[in-house]
Design a protein around this motif. Structure first.
Motif, PDB file in Angstrom:
ATOM      1  N   LYS B  25       0.765  -1.331   0.070  1.00 48.88           N
ATOM      2  CA  LYS B  25       0.013   0.137   0.047  1.00 48.88           C
ATOM      3  C   LYS B  25       0.884   1.322  -0.088  1.00 48.88           C
ATOM      4  O   LYS B  25       1.779   1.576   0.906  1.00 48.88           O
ATOM      5  N   TYR B  27       0.611   5.356  -0.173  1.00 51.78           N
ATOM      6  CA  TYR B  27      -0.219   6.760  -0.032  1.00 51.78           C
ATOM      7  C   TYR B  27       0.598   7.648  -1.013  1.00 51.78           C
ATOM      8  O   TYR B  27       1.536   8.596  -0.695  1.00 51.78           O
ATOM      9  N   GLY B  28       0.377   7.823  -2.309  1.00 46.19           N
ATOM     10  CA  GLY B  28       0.976   8.733  -3.126  1.00 46.19           C
ATOM     11  C   GLY B  28       2.341   8.046  -3.267  1.00 46.19           C
ATOM     12  O   GLY B  28       2.684   6.841  -3.782  1.00 46.19           O
ATOM     13  N   ARG B  61      -6.047  -1.931   8.215  1.00 42.57           N
ATOM     14  CA  ARG B  61      -7.119  -1.359   7.729  1.00 42.57           C
ATOM     15  C   ARG B  61      -7.467  -1.571   6.133  1.00 42.57           C
ATOM     16  O   ARG B  61      -8.518  -1.673   5.710  1.00 42.57           O
ATOM     17  N   LEU B  64      -9.761  -4.625   7.089  1.00 45.20           N
ATOM     18  CA  LEU B  64     -11.186  -4.218   7.031  1.00 45.20           C
ATOM     19  C   LEU B  64     -11.816  -3.559   5.773  1.00 45.20           C
ATOM     20  O   LEU B  64     -12.986  -3.032   6.043  1.00 45.20           O
ATOM     21  N   ASN B  65     -11.100  -3.380   5.057  1.00 48.82           N
ATOM     22  CA  ASN B  65     -11.425  -2.651   3.860  1.00 48.82           C
ATOM     23  C   ASN B  65     -11.806  -1.122   3.969  1.00 48.82           C
ATOM     24  O   ASN B  65     -12.564  -0.457   3.227  1.00 48.82           O
ATOM     25  N   LEU B  66     -11.163  -0.514   4.947  1.00 53.30           N
ATOM     26  CA  LEU B  66     -11.202   0.874   4.836  1.00 53.30           C
ATOM     27  C   LEU B  66     -10.252   1.529   4.023  1.00 53.30           C
ATOM     28  O   LEU B  66     -10.685   2.592   3.537  1.00 53.30           O
ATOM     29  N   ILE B  67      -9.271   0.805   3.677  1.00 53.11           N
ATOM     30  CA  ILE B  67      -8.491   1.453   2.526  1.00 53.11           C
ATOM     31  C   ILE B  67      -8.067   0.274   1.519  1.00 53.11           C
ATOM     32  O   ILE B  67      -8.309  -1.063   1.919  1.00 53.11           O
ATOM     33  N   PHE B  68      -7.709   0.548   0.439  1.00 51.87           N
ATOM     34  CA  PHE B  68      -7.697  -0.421  -0.675  1.00 51.87           C
ATOM     35  C   PHE B  68      -6.010  -0.585  -0.994  1.00 51.87           C
ATOM     36  O   PHE B  68      -5.271   0.159  -0.922  1.00 51.87           O
ATOM     37  N   PRO B  96     -10.207  -0.597  17.542  1.00 53.57           N
ATOM     38  CA  PRO B  96      -9.360   0.328  16.647  1.00 53.57           C
ATOM     39  C   PRO B  96      -8.164   0.935  17.685  1.00 53.57           C
ATOM     40  O   PRO B  96      -8.538   0.942  18.964  1.00 53.57           O
TER      41      PRO B  96
END
Lengths: 270, 307
Positions: B25, B27-28, B61, B64-68, B96
């Motif tokens: 993952k 982030y940018g 996360r 939990l599919n909060l982020i991909f 959490p």
């Protein structure tokens, strides 16, 4: 698709804000309409004053002709622009953007999204609740407006233009609601966007006002959705126009679908 | 064949409750996690440990599919975390690390709201039972709660529906030692019942007490995944050598030697994961006054990996 547990909770959560906004808008409508009797009483003096005001300024204020100010419906329509079109749109956009973003910047998204509920359900439920609140605000404002007109009118007024204007206002509010959803889904790292939403609605409102004030013809004013509402209720041919309704509804549906798609793919960064 | 604990009858449960494959993952341009792979088996008490910012919460996360994920895949109960997130969450409890609660609610209203998503009314009794154990007043307003009490609410909402899998992200933060010990008791009970526990923490002692197997994560990558006993006993040894006055060895280089430290001119200490026979052969040419080879404390093992 609508989750009743979340819907009930959100309804309770947003009820106070709905009551407050409704109370303020209705009070303003009622209070302003109560001034109509005074306007009629001082008709001559007001005519004298109004004559020196440029017609464009009168149009910007929502009056098609000078005499519109002495018609109950014309007086109401001019004020409705500020109260329900402007304030109602601010309410709608702030409500829809915050209803999604609040979970993220309030750090409750992790809690909600660990429940057995899909993103589509969250989006649909929250959008439906926001839509219900906008409907309720419009119904309440419509009722108070009608009562005010009945109480303070000088003669009979046509109900059909009143209902058409109410419909346009509702569709405008819905469109800004859909725009609020899109803003919420486009923002990567969630934060309150109340000022942005208020600012955007005001900018579009001023664009509309400037277009009326300067008498600019053509497409310039149509960049603002406020312009898509026909406010000339005293025009004998005034009625519901298909293209306006189609434009409002089509764009609203498009924005909601686009927002739903973006929300489905959005990283919830808390 | 294993079976689901709370959901009915004969729903088969795959052996791996969590299965992560080459998960990354970004982030940018900044790194979240890189190429993370791990498996957590049915009924396991699994520790996920690493310093702050290592990528523990990012991994959770994604689960939990909060982020991909940017690439790779993750499955829970054999189902893809993106495609089947709702089904997965119906059997999962999550604490959490830093979650707020809905304000304008009382604690019992908040917990009842959360429990309603799972249907049934069995949770009511369980909520009261857990509140009693964790010493939480259900009548208080959420806004009046301290950090520790908010954490208790989060623990109760995660345990109330008796999930098959518990994912805990820094669950002890803000809890006093007495409540921590009660929490460990609850988690052990849940694990005995058959629930799988995924325990993420940067606190070594918590993991040491509870978990049988751990994955150590650093800079977004899993640098080690093994049973705690294996990490402690078979892998790293702490070697201390005291040379005689005339037998000092300035340069001892041997495969598997790490974290070298000279305590005094005659004494050296290092962590060793290589072949002991090779070490003894290498030392046979020097004059050694004393040699100790011991299992290091768990803290030292983790610190070794962190560094």
């Amino acid at each position: 698709m609508i989750n009743t547990i979340l819907f009930r909770m959100e309804f309770r959560r947003n009820l106070r804000s709905l009551v407050l906004w409704s109370a303020v808008i209705c009070a303003l409508i009622f209070f302003t309409m109560s001034l109509f009797r005074s306007v009629l009483e001082y008709q001559q003096q007001i005519m004298g004053m109004v004559k020196i005001v440029p017609m464009a300024a009168m149009k910007a204020r929502g009056f098609g002709n000078i005499t519109d100010i002495f018609s109950g419906l014309g007086f109401y329509a001019a004020n409705n622009i500020v109260y329900m079109m402007l304030l109602g749109s601010i309410y709608s956009m702030v409500l829809t953007s915050n209803i999604l973003l609040k979970e993220e910047y309030g750090k409750t998204a992790e809690y909600l999204m660990s429940r057995p509920i899909s993103r589509d359900e969250i989006f649909t439920t929250k959008s439906a609740l926001a839509c219900l609140n906008v409907v309720l605000l419009n119904i309440i404002a419509c009722l108070v407006s009608y009562i005010s007109l009945e109480v303070f009118k000088s003669g009979d007024f046509r109900i059909q233009p009143f209902m058409v204007l109410t419909l346009y206002t509702f569709l405008l509010n819905l469109l800004f609601g859909a725009l609020g959803l899109l803003v919420a889904c486009l923002i990567r790292r969630a934060r309150p966007v109340t000022f942005f939403c208020v600012g955007l609605v005001l900018v579009l409102y001023f664009l509309f006002t400037i277009s009326r004030l300067s008498g600019v013809k053509g497409y310039f004013g149509y960049m603002s959705p406020f312009k898509w509402v026909n406010v000339e209720v005293l025009n004998p041919s005034y009625g519901a126009e298909f293209w306006r309704i189609f434009l409002f509804l089509g764009l609203t549906v498009l924005l909601v679908i686009l927002s739903g798609f973006l929300y489905r793919k959005k990283d919830i960064l808390t | 064949m294993n079976f689901c604990l709370v959901c009915p009858e004969t729903t088969p449960v795959p052996e791996n409750i969590i299965e992560i494959r080459n998960l990354s993952k970004y982030y940018g341009h900044s790194r979240g996690i890189e190429d993370v792979s791990l498996e957590v088996k049915q009924g396991e008490f699994f520790g996920f440990i690493g310093p702050n910012g290592a990528g523990k919460s990012t991994t959770i996360r994604i689960l939990l599919n909060l982020i991909f994920p940017s690439s790779g895949s993750a499955k829970i109960f054999g189902m893809d975390v993106v495609r089947s997130s709702k089904q997965i969450r119906s059997r999962l409890g999550y604490v959490p690390s830093d979650a707020s609660l809905y304000d304008k609610m009382k604690v019992h209203e908040f917990l009842r709201f959360g429990a309603a998503f799972y249907g049934g009314t069995r949770s009511e009794d369980r909520i009261r039972e857990l509140a009693g154990i964790l010493d939480l007043n259900l009548e208080r307003r959420v806004t009046e709660l301290s950090t520790g009490n908010k954490k208790k609410v989060n623990i109760i909402q995660a345990l109330a529906h008796r999930p098959d899998l518990l994912i805990l992200d820094e669950p002890t933060t803000g809890l006093d030692p007495l409540i921590q010990s009660k929490l460990f008791g609850l988690l052990t009970e849940e694990n005995k019942r058959g629930a799988t526990v995924f325990f993420s923490s940067h606190i070594l002692s918590d993991v040491q007490v509870l978990c049988r197997r751990v994955a150590i994560v650093k800079d977004g990558r899993i640098i080690r995944s093994d049973e705690i006993a294996v990490l402690r006993e078979k892998q790293l040894k702490k070697v201390r050598i005291l040379f005689t006055e005339n037998g000092i060895l300035d340069n001892i280089e041997i495969t598997g030697m790490e974290s070298f430290h000279r305590e005094s001119p005659r004494s050296i200490v290092f962590m060793f994961s290589g072949d002991i026979n090779e070490l003894i052969n290498r030392l046979s040419v020097c004059s050694v006054e004393s040699l100790s080879i011991e299992e290091p404390p768990l803290e030292e093992i983790f610190l070794h990996y962190y560094q």
